[in-house]
Design a protein around this motif. Structure first.
Motif, PDB file in Angstrom:
ATOM      1  N   ILE A 228      41.010  41.344  42.702  1.00  0.00           N
ATOM      2  CA  ILE A 228      41.505  40.087  43.992  1.00  0.00           C
ATOM      3  C   ILE A 228      40.850  39.267  43.930  1.00  0.00           C
ATOM      4  O   ILE A 228      39.621  39.043  43.413  1.00  0.00           O
ATOM      5  CB  ILE A 228      41.259  40.707  45.333  1.00  0.00           C
ATOM      6  N   ASP A 229      41.168  37.886  43.752  1.00  0.00           N
ATOM      7  CA  ASP A 229      41.110  36.629  43.341  1.00  0.00           C
ATOM      8  C   ASP A 229      40.127  35.888  44.754  1.00  0.00           C
ATOM      9  O   ASP A 229      40.516  36.020  45.584  1.00  0.00           O
ATOM     10  CB  ASP A 229      42.103  35.716  43.069  1.00  0.00           C
ATOM     11  N   THR A 230      38.548  35.668  44.186  1.00  0.00           N
ATOM     12  CA  THR A 230      38.163  34.886  45.360  1.00  0.00           C
ATOM     13  C   THR A 230      37.613  33.877  45.417  1.00  0.00           C
ATOM     14  O   THR A 230      37.361  33.848  43.789  1.00  0.00           O
ATOM     15  CB  THR A 230      36.898  35.733  46.082  1.00  0.00           C
ATOM     16  N   ARG A 231      37.672  32.800  45.864  1.00  0.00           N
ATOM     17  CA  ARG A 231      36.734  31.336  45.412  1.00  0.00           C
ATOM     18  C   ARG A 231      35.913  30.682  46.834  1.00  0.00           C
ATOM     19  O   ARG A 231      36.509  30.826  47.736  1.00  0.00           O
ATOM     20  CB  ARG A 231      37.505  30.366  45.100  1.00  0.00           C
ATOM     21  N   GLY A 232      34.496  30.600  46.701  1.00  0.00           N
ATOM     22  CA  GLY A 232      33.750  30.284  47.814  1.00  0.00           C
ATOM     23  C   GLY A 232      33.365  31.316  48.666  1.00  0.00           C
ATOM     24  O   GLY A 232      33.936  30.612  49.774  1.00  0.00           O
ATOM     25  N   GLY A 233      33.867  32.440  48.706  1.00  0.00           N
ATOM     26  CA  GLY A 233      33.709  33.522  50.086  1.00  0.00           C
ATOM     27  C   GLY A 233      34.650  33.850  50.862  1.00  0.00           C
ATOM     28  O   GLY A 233      35.276  34.423  51.384  1.00  0.00           O
ATOM     29  N   GLN A 239      45.898  40.541  41.510  1.00  0.00           N
ATOM     30  CA  GLN A 239      46.203  40.336  40.656  1.00  0.00           C
ATOM     31  C   GLN A 239      46.840  41.324  40.798  1.00  0.00           C
ATOM     32  O   GLN A 239      46.525  42.322  41.527  1.00  0.00           O
ATOM     33  CB  GLN A 239      44.705  40.075  39.405  1.00  0.00           C
ATOM     34  N   THR A 240      48.147  41.528  40.339  1.00  0.00           N
ATOM     35  CA  THR A 240      49.016  43.100  40.163  1.00  0.00           C
ATOM     36  C   THR A 240      49.933  42.955  38.616  1.00  0.00           C
ATOM     37  O   THR A 240      50.026  42.249  37.788  1.00  0.00           O
ATOM     38  CB  THR A 240      50.079  42.671  40.829  1.00  0.00           C
ATOM     39  N   SER A 241      50.422  44.461  38.416  1.00  0.00           N
ATOM     40  CA  SER A 241      50.725  44.947  36.518  1.00  0.00           C
ATOM     41  C   SER A 241      52.041  44.373  37.390  1.00  0.00           C
ATOM     42  O   SER A 241      52.646  44.354  35.957  1.00  0.00           O
ATOM     43  CB  SER A 241      50.921  46.050  37.323  1.00  0.00           C
TER      44      SER A 241
END
Length: 433
Positions: A228-233, A239-241
């Motif tokens: 799981i992408d996070t940025r700045g909280g 992201q998956t297969s």
């Protein structure tokens, strides 16, 4: 929140697409030949972005997607499952429904779910085979009987039909129960809950999946979430297969692997995972009209419409991701069932299985937003998640659409474990199926 297909959300909307309806003749024709049966739900290519991504294709994930679409007009939704829909806890439970819990918060919550179940077949246009046959929780000692009376009073204050009955009334409801006094575990009374019953778990999953698909939701099987992408909280993607998906909202609706998914977003969960085993017998002529539970003996039993007896017990006394049955479980379960109903000793056990249960410290779920903006959780369901499927989906959909938890799940937030405001349901949830 904006809906990628239909503009901004502005409250409830009439859904554009409905599951197909069939005439009596067409149903008869379909029964003779499978060649022209339509698919229950469609297969879509994985888009590069969605408004909402739901991880977990069981009843909670599918119900959340369905109510997002029907109640709030949010249809740009993807449901991801690393296997097939309903292949996790939703397909491994004993499908017992009830609302006779111990805390006012729990009683209100599960009673709303039972209300939704009562008209779910009409809402989804799919026969979910709900059999509202009553639920008995047996008391074998004075302490258990006091707890049953406590639960009955809490239930009545919340408007839930529940009362303590004596052995004579129990015998009338379940003639095969041994209610005599000269037994190892005498039955002193029981908490009787007439609205309780059983349902077909696969039918519920398929009904929600078909209705969600008809409302534009994309259902993706064999799509494992790897990050799981996070940025700045805040959440930015998944992201998956099968590739990356951009999204601003991710909902964790998994069971068994809920802590692993939450860890991907950097959110710690006070959850431990243990196996829960169950078993089923050969089919016989129906004789058990109610669900019977014994917390003292750690057993619960019901009879399906096909005649099988479905048994379960408490979770295994260790944490594990194993979903294999054990001989120790089968021997212990058989002995406890025969303590209650000696007359069924000749019945043959056909198979057994296990599912994974995420247990929280207070035996209540964790629902709502997390410290990571856009990352929501609907996890920690222990042994009682299937009962809560409809209300959880309804509440989580409202939480996402309005960006705040509705009152019915206020008490189940993650922050209660730091504030100390726990919702102690062990007395009604540990084995009380």
């Amino acid at each position: 929140m904006a809906n990628g297909n239909n503009g901004p959300v502005n409250g409830h909307r009439q859904r554009k697409n409905k599951p197909p309806r069939y005439s009596a003749f067409s149903l008869f024709r379909h029964g003779l030949s499978h060649s022209d049966w339509p698919r229950v739900w469609r297969t879509h290519p994985l888009k590069q972005s969605y408004d909402v991504v739901i991880i977990g294709g069981g009843i909670h994930g599918l119900a959340t997607a369905y109510y997002l679409a029907t109640n709030h007009g949010i249809r740009d939704v993807a449901v991801l499952d690393k296997g097939y829909l309903g292949g996790g806890g939703s397909g491994r439970n004993t499908a017992i429904l009830r609302s006779n819990y111990l805390t006012p918060e729990g009683v209100r919550f599960y009673d709303r779910s039972l209300q939704l179940y009562q008209h779910l077949a009409a809402d989804l246009n799919f026969n979910v085979m709900f059999s509202q046959r009553g639920h008995l929780t047996l008391a074998h000692n004075d302490s258990s009987l006091r707890t049953m009376r406590w639960r009955a009073e809490v239930n009545k204050l919340q408007g839930v039909d529940s009362e303590v009955i004596d052995p004579t009334e129990i015998k009338k409801l379940v003639p095969f129960l041994d209610t005599s006094e000269n037994v190892r575990y005498p039955i002193l009374g029981a908490l009787y809950h007439p609205p309780g019953g059983i349902i077909r778990h696969d039918a519920v999953v398929w009904g929600y999946a078909r209705a969600a698909d008809a409302n534009g939701v994309h259902l993706h099987q064999n799509t494992e979430v790897t990050g799981i992408d996070t940025r700045g909280g805040r959440v930015t993607g998944v992201q998956t297969s099968r590739g990356r998906i951009s999204t601003r909202v991710v909902v964790n609706c998994t069971a068994g692997w809920s802590t692993l998914i939450s860890d991907m977003a950097g959110v710690d969960m006070p959850v431990t995972t243990s196996p829960l085993q169950a078993a089923v017998t050969e089919p016989v002529r129906p004789f058990l009209d109610t669900v019977v539970v014994s917390g003292t003996l750690h057993v619960y039993v019901s009879q399906t419409d096909r005649g099988e007896l479905v048994f379960g017990a408490s979770v295994d006394p260790f944490t594990s991701y194993s979903m294999r049955g054990s001989l120790e479980f089968a021997e212990g379960l058989a002995g406890h069932v025969l303590e209650l109903m000696p007359a069924i000793s000749k019945m043959r056990l056909l198979r057994q299985w296990a599912g994974l249960c995420d247990m929280t410290p207070d035996y209540s779920p964790i629902m709502g937003p997390t410290p990571v903006e856009g990352f929501y959780v609907d996890v920690g369901w222990g042994t009682y998640g299937f009962k809560a499927g409809p209300v959880s989906g309804e509440a989580m959909a409202a939480c996402i659409a309005h960006q705040r938890p509705p009152k019915i799940i206020d008490a189940f937030g993650l922050d209660r474990f730091t504030s100390g405001q726990l919702v102690g349901e062990k007395g009604a949830a540990a084995v009380g199926h």
